[in-house]
Scaffold this motif. Structure first.
Motif, short mmCIF file in Angstrom:
data_model
loop_
_atom_site.label_atom_id
_atom_site.label_comp_id
_atom_site.label_asym_id
_atom_site.label_seq_id
_atom_site.Cartn_x
_atom_site.Cartn_y
_atom_site.Cartn_z
N ILE A 30 3.32 -11.92 1.12
CA ILE A 30 2.95 -10.77 0.35
C ILE A 30 2.82 -9.67 0.92
CG2 ILE A 30 1.04 -10.28 -1.16
CD1 ILE A 30 0.44 -13.14 -1.55
N ILE A 31 2.08 -9.50 2.14
CA ILE A 31 1.90 -8.23 2.72
C ILE A 31 3.41 -7.88 3.19
CG2 ILE A 31 1.30 -7.45 5.37
CD1 ILE A 31 -1.31 -9.26 4.81
N ASN A 32 4.28 -8.70 3.85
CA ASN A 32 5.53 -8.10 4.13
C ASN A 32 6.31 -7.51 2.89
OD1 ASN A 32 5.90 -8.20 6.93
ND2 ASN A 32 6.09 -10.57 6.68
N LYS A 33 6.33 -8.12 1.88
CA LYS A 33 7.06 -7.60 0.73
C LYS A 33 6.62 -6.40 0.26
CE LYS A 33 8.99 -12.06 -1.15
NZ LYS A 33 8.91 -13.12 -2.12
N LYS A 34 5.04 -6.30 0.28
CA LYS A 34 4.40 -5.09 -0.12
C LYS A 34 4.93 -3.96 0.82
CE LYS A 34 1.46 -3.44 -2.89
NZ LYS A 34 1.47 -3.24 -4.50
N ILE A 35 4.54 -4.19 2.09
CA ILE A 35 4.91 -3.01 2.86
C ILE A 35 6.48 -2.68 2.70
CG2 ILE A 35 5.30 -2.65 5.44
CD1 ILE A 35 3.05 -4.52 5.87
N ASP A 36 7.47 -3.40 2.50
CA ASP A 36 8.99 -3.27 2.26
C ASP A 36 8.92 -2.48 1.05
OD1 ASP A 36 9.34 -4.60 4.41
OD2 ASP A 36 10.30 -6.47 3.73
N ASN A 37 8.33 -2.39 0.15
CA ASN A 37 8.41 -1.70 -1.16
C ASN A 37 7.77 -0.34 -1.01
OD1 ASN A 37 9.89 -3.72 -2.45
ND2 ASN A 37 7.92 -4.70 -3.16
N ILE A 38 7.17 0.21 -0.13
CA ILE A 38 6.52 1.19 0.17
C ILE A 38 7.57 2.36 0.74
CG2 ILE A 38 4.74 2.63 1.33
CD1 ILE A 38 3.21 -0.03 1.70
N SER A 39 7.48 3.51 0.26
CA SER A 39 8.61 4.42 0.73
C SER A 39 8.00 5.76 0.61
CB SER A 39 9.85 4.44 -0.13
OG SER A 39 9.61 4.84 -1.47
#
Length: 143
Positions: A30-39
């Motif tokens: 969840i954390i890795n996906k959430k971080i990947d979606n931040i821009s």
């Protein structure tokens, strides 16, 4: 603007109660996906000090190519449950949740999402954070 992920951490609170091994697999995904979606958001933070469902008082972050046994010997912490994955793999950082100098849970996160300064301290490539300071700055990349 500092962005906290309180809703994410509330989810982590409930889901960590369901984990039956020492690795917090659901949380790291969840954390890795959430971080990947931040821009494009500067000064974003991942706030870990609110993770509960188990008792912990320190967060250990281990960078690449570091032997967990060396940290164990230098610090008198009991870290035998932590995997040795970062010893030969540089794409991950290891987050160990510690209670009374004993590792009890861990996560492996993508190293590329964080500044190396979160695990480098006084020339060592690992770092301990007290629970109330477990707020990690994210490295946001523009693609």
């Amino acid at each position: 603007m500092i962005k906290s992920y309180n809703l994410l951490l509330l989810f982590l609170l409930f889901s960590s109660c369901l984990v039956d091994d020492n690795r917090l697999r659901n949380e790291e995904e969840i954390i890795n996906k959430k971080i990947d979606n931040i821009s494009g958001e500067e000064n974003s933070q991942l706030v870990l000090d609110t993770i509960s469902g188990f008792d912990w008082d320190e967060l250990l972050i281990i960078g690449p190519y570091i032997e967990v046994d060396t940290i164990e010997n230098r610090t008198n912490h009991e870290l035998h449950i932590l995997p040795r994955s970062t010893q030969s793999f540089d794409k991950l950082i290891l987050l160990g949740f510690i209670d009374n100098k004993t590792a009890i849970r861990y996560m492996e996160l993508n190293r590329s999402n964080f500044h190396d300064s979160i695990f480098i301290q006084k020339g060592r490539e690992y770092r301990f954070y007290p629970r109330n300071k477990a707020q990690l700055n994210l490295l946001i990349r523009e693609y």
